[in-house]
Design a protein around this motif. Structure first.
Motif, mmCIF file in Angstrom:
data_model
loop_
_atom_site.group_PDB
_atom_site.id
_atom_site.type_symbol
_atom_site.label_atom_id
_atom_site.label_comp_id
_atom_site.label_asym_id
_atom_site.label_seq_id
_atom_site.Cartn_x
_atom_site.Cartn_y
_atom_site.Cartn_z
ATOM 1 N N GLU A 97 53.916 60.158 53.718
ATOM 2 C CA GLU A 97 53.106 60.042 54.928
ATOM 3 C C GLU A 97 52.803 61.433 55.497
ATOM 4 N N GLU A 98 53.814 62.287 55.545
ATOM 5 C CA GLU A 98 53.614 63.644 56.070
ATOM 6 C C GLU A 98 52.694 64.467 55.158
ATOM 7 N N LEU A 99 52.858 64.328 53.857
ATOM 8 C CA LEU A 99 51.978 65.027 52.929
ATOM 9 C C LEU A 99 50.518 64.599 53.109
ATOM 10 N N ASN A 100 50.318 63.312 53.343
ATOM 11 C CA ASN A 100 48.964 62.804 53.544
ATOM 12 C C ASN A 100 48.323 63.360 54.825
ATOM 13 N N THR A 101 49.138 63.651 55.849
ATOM 14 C CA THR A 101 48.568 64.190 57.086
ATOM 15 C C THR A 101 48.147 65.646 56.947
ATOM 16 N N VAL A 102 48.773 66.401 56.040
ATOM 17 C CA VAL A 102 48.399 67.806 55.873
ATOM 18 C C VAL A 102 47.337 68.012 54.806
#
Length: 103
Positions: A97-102
């Motif tokens: 999820e965090e990778l997708n936001t960056v």
């Protein structure tokens, strides 16, 4: 029969706590508690609320509860006086999820 007493054969043992859906596509959950090492089912609770799960686990004799030294959970908290281990499925979900936001 108390499954905790029956299956928890070592002086210290770890448990895994996770919720499962009672029926696919529904928001009706139960919680399962397993002995980590042999993967044996210890408890099924008709709730996935942390407070209710802890109350069910408190019904176990104190000598059994004191032997639990590790708890694997889906990131909801854990139990006092134990090492907390987050299961990798939920950790990887947060990482993705965090990778997708960056991106």
């Amino acid at each position: 029969m108390n499954l905790f007493l029956f299956y928890a054969t070592s002086p210290k043992f770890g448990i895994s706590i996770d919720k499962i859906s009672k029926r696919k596509g529904h928001q009706d959950f139960a919680t399962v508690v397993c002995n980590i090492e042999p993967g044996l089912l210890l408890e099924v609770t008709d709730s996935h609320q942390q407070k209710e799960i802890i109350e069910v686990l408190k019904q176990q004799p104190i000598e059994v509860r004191e032997r639990v030294d590790e708890v694997s959970v889906d990131m909801w908290g854990g139990l006092p006086n134990t090492s907390l281990v987050f299961d990798r499925f939920h950790v990887m979900r947060l990482v993705n999820e965090e990778l997708n936001t960056v991106r």
